[in-house]
Design a protein around this motif. Sequence first.
Motif, short mmCIF file in Angstrom:
data_model
loop_
_atom_site.label_atom_id
_atom_site.label_comp_id
_atom_site.label_asym_id
_atom_site.label_seq_id
_atom_site.Cartn_x
_atom_site.Cartn_y
_atom_site.Cartn_z
N SER A 12 0.84 -1.21 0.00
CA SER A 12 0.00 0.00 0.00
C SER A 12 0.87 1.25 0.00
O SER A 12 0.53 2.24 -0.66
CB SER A 12 -0.96 -0.01 1.19
OG SER A 12 -0.23 -0.19 2.37
N GLY A 13 2.02 1.18 0.70
CA GLY A 13 2.92 2.32 0.69
C GLY A 13 3.46 2.59 -0.70
O GLY A 13 3.49 3.74 -1.15
N LEU A 16 0.88 4.22 -2.83
CA LEU A 16 0.70 5.65 -2.53
C LEU A 16 1.90 6.46 -3.02
O LEU A 16 1.73 7.57 -3.52
CB LEU A 16 0.52 5.83 -1.02
CG LEU A 16 -0.85 5.40 -0.50
CD1 LEU A 16 -0.83 5.37 1.01
CD2 LEU A 16 -1.92 6.35 -0.98
N LEU A 17 3.11 5.90 -2.89
CA LEU A 17 4.28 6.62 -3.37
C LEU A 17 4.21 6.80 -4.88
O LEU A 17 4.57 7.84 -5.42
CB LEU A 17 5.56 5.86 -3.00
CG LEU A 17 5.99 5.92 -1.54
CD1 LEU A 17 7.21 5.05 -1.32
CD2 LEU A 17 6.29 7.34 -1.12
N THR A 20 2.01 9.67 -5.78
CA THR A 20 2.44 11.06 -5.50
C THR A 20 2.85 11.79 -6.77
O THR A 20 2.89 13.01 -6.76
CB THR A 20 3.62 11.11 -4.53
OG1 THR A 20 4.66 10.30 -5.04
CG2 THR A 20 3.24 10.70 -3.14
N GLN A 21 3.20 11.06 -7.83
CA GLN A 21 3.66 11.81 -9.01
C GLN A 21 2.54 12.59 -9.68
O GLN A 21 2.80 13.52 -10.44
CB GLN A 21 4.37 10.89 -10.00
CG GLN A 21 3.55 9.72 -10.47
CD GLN A 21 4.35 8.90 -11.46
OE1 GLN A 21 4.84 9.42 -12.43
NE2 GLN A 21 4.48 7.62 -11.20
N ASP A 22 1.29 12.26 -9.36
CA ASP A 22 0.19 13.07 -9.89
C ASP A 22 -0.16 14.23 -8.97
O ASP A 22 -0.99 15.06 -9.33
CB ASP A 22 -1.06 12.19 -10.07
CG ASP A 22 -0.83 11.12 -11.11
OD1 ASP A 22 0.02 11.36 -11.98
OD2 ASP A 22 -1.47 10.07 -11.04
N PHE A 23 0.43 14.26 -7.79
CA PHE A 23 0.08 15.31 -6.83
C PHE A 23 0.74 16.63 -7.23
O PHE A 23 1.77 16.63 -7.89
CB PHE A 23 0.58 14.91 -5.43
CG PHE A 23 -0.30 13.92 -4.71
CD1 PHE A 23 -1.17 13.12 -5.41
CD2 PHE A 23 -0.23 13.79 -3.35
CE1 PHE A 23 -1.97 12.21 -4.77
CE2 PHE A 23 -1.03 12.87 -2.69
CZ PHE A 23 -1.89 12.08 -3.40
N PRO A 24 0.13 17.75 -6.80
CA PRO A 24 0.80 19.03 -7.05
C PRO A 24 2.06 19.15 -6.19
O PRO A 24 2.15 18.52 -5.14
CB PRO A 24 -0.26 20.05 -6.62
CG PRO A 24 -1.13 19.33 -5.68
CD PRO A 24 -1.15 17.92 -6.11
N ARG A 25 2.99 19.99 -6.66
CA ARG A 25 4.22 20.20 -5.88
C ARG A 25 3.89 20.90 -4.57
O ARG A 25 2.88 21.58 -4.44
CB ARG A 25 5.21 21.05 -6.67
CG ARG A 25 5.85 20.32 -7.83
CD ARG A 25 6.73 21.25 -8.59
NE ARG A 25 7.94 21.60 -7.84
CZ ARG A 25 9.04 20.86 -7.81
NH1 ARG A 25 9.08 19.73 -8.49
NH2 ARG A 25 10.09 21.24 -7.13
N TRP A 26 4.79 20.72 -3.60
CA TRP A 26 4.55 21.29 -2.28
C TRP A 26 4.58 22.82 -2.36
O TRP A 26 5.51 23.40 -2.90
CB TRP A 26 5.60 20.78 -1.29
CG TRP A 26 5.28 21.18 0.11
CD1 TRP A 26 4.05 21.32 0.65
CD2 TRP A 26 6.21 21.48 1.14
NE1 TRP A 26 4.15 21.69 1.96
CE2 TRP A 26 5.46 21.79 2.28
CE3 TRP A 26 7.60 21.51 1.21
CZ2 TRP A 26 6.05 22.14 3.48
CZ3 TRP A 26 8.18 21.85 2.41
CH2 TRP A 26 7.42 22.15 3.54
N GLY A 27 3.56 23.46 -1.80
CA GLY A 27 3.53 24.92 -1.75
C GLY A 27 3.10 25.56 -3.04
O GLY A 27 3.30 26.75 -3.24
N ASP A 28 2.48 24.79 -3.93
CA ASP A 28 2.01 25.34 -5.20
C ASP A 28 0.73 26.13 -4.97
O ASP A 28 -0.28 25.58 -4.54
CB ASP A 28 1.76 24.17 -6.17
CG ASP A 28 1.30 24.65 -7.52
OD1 ASP A 28 1.35 25.88 -7.74
OD2 ASP A 28 0.92 23.81 -8.34
N HIS B 7 11.52 15.11 -8.86
CA HIS B 7 10.25 14.60 -8.34
C HIS B 7 10.29 14.49 -6.83
O HIS B 7 9.39 14.94 -6.12
CB HIS B 7 10.00 13.23 -8.99
CG HIS B 7 8.78 12.55 -8.49
ND1 HIS B 7 7.51 12.94 -8.84
CD2 HIS B 7 8.64 11.50 -7.65
CE1 HIS B 7 6.64 12.16 -8.23
NE2 HIS B 7 7.29 11.28 -7.51
N MET B 22 2.83 4.29 6.90
CA MET B 22 3.19 2.87 6.84
C MET B 22 3.59 2.36 8.23
O MET B 22 3.22 1.25 8.61
CB MET B 22 4.34 2.65 5.85
CG MET B 22 3.89 2.68 4.41
SD MET B 22 5.27 2.95 3.29
CE MET B 22 6.10 1.39 3.39
N CYS B 57 -0.55 24.46 2.17
CA CYS B 57 0.61 25.35 2.15
C CYS B 57 0.75 26.05 0.80
O CYS B 57 0.46 25.48 -0.24
CB CYS B 57 1.84 24.51 2.45
SG CYS B 57 3.34 25.44 2.39
#
Lengths: 275, 131
Positions: A12-13, A16-17, A20-28, B7, B22, B57
């Motif tokens: 499952s980890g 989910l990892l 993450t490549q479809d997620f927006p970048r942090w602070g966008d 990435h 996890m 954020c």
Amino acid sequence: MKKIGFIIVCLSGALLLYATQDFPRWGDPNSPANTHVSPRYIQKTLEETDVPNAVTSILADYRGYDTMFETTVIFAAGMSCLILLRVFKRKEEDRYYRHISTGVTLRVKGEKTIPEKSKEFERIDTIWTPYDLIIKTVSRFLVPFIQLFALYVLAHGHESPGGGFQGGVIFGASFIILAIAFDLRTALRRFKEKTDGLLAALGVFIYAGIGALCLLLGGNFLNYKELARIFPFNKIEARAYGILGIETGVFIAVMAVMVCIYVNIVSEGRHDEGL
Amino acid sequence: MEALIHHVVGKYNYWLYIILMMIGLYAMIAKNNLIKKLVGMNIFQTAIILFYVSIGCKKGATIPIIEEHAGMGEHAIRVADYINPLPHVLMLTAIVVSVSTFGVALALAVKIYQQYKTLEEDEILMRLREK
């Protein structure tokens, strides 16, 4: 079992990892979460509710229903702790008393007791550690300041980070510190079980009551601007005061539930001897 | 390779929360002691709370408390200056609710201990089979 669990967790980890490549970048600032409804809250909060802290205005006004039922969940959790654990029959256990001036410990068997208010004897826990002067004194000094700070956090929720939930937890912690530094009976003498239960219900009642008052005045449930009909402030101020009112309700409910959970768990529902 | 580094650096927050999640999930599945399972559940909840807060954020933005003099023209409220308050609101209530549900879970654990005199899962199952 452990191996299967480890494999499941890793799978499952990894899934989910990979996601993450479809997620927006942090602070966008243009990510989906930051674009749809939240800009409206930020732009309109001061204009519509007179509350600069957007978190408070969303919590208590725009999403008032959500918070009301969260408060109800907390109330239900406190009550279920009480119902699960509380026992009213005294266990047939020996009680220990300490003669204050000489330090001699007495063991009283069975049902017999020495009155709680006795000047010469004090009740002590079965597993008793001598009182620490420093801890006792410091906590006695701190408790009023903790309570004052909790009220500040509640009252300043409009202008700075804070509000009913945070303030309530801090206020509850002040009673818990009393119970830890002295003993459970001292804390319960200051804050009776009956008061605690009534306050928990009163908090939810204040919240729902303000909502119902708005309904009676001809608006929607929890639409605070109707409060301007009976109180001397305009419709925008009425929202700010309505928010303060329900934050007070949340404060009381959270405080009472925190104390209720602590007291019932440490004494296994006997309200007799605790941590 | 460079794409991978790009990435990871851009999204390392999600990676951290997934690792934390996890750990919590593993503790919930594999640990034998009920209290350890509950602690695992709390770690899991913390991971989700951190995930939500990080969603709100915005780079270069400050806390969502609108300055009083903001208004028309030059001082108009710019959304990019304030972080997203919505995830903070949702998590604010979630934290307090998680504390009180943890209290209920502990109350149930106390009850189980009173009944079976143990908090180890396999021993409880053994006692249940004996009956």
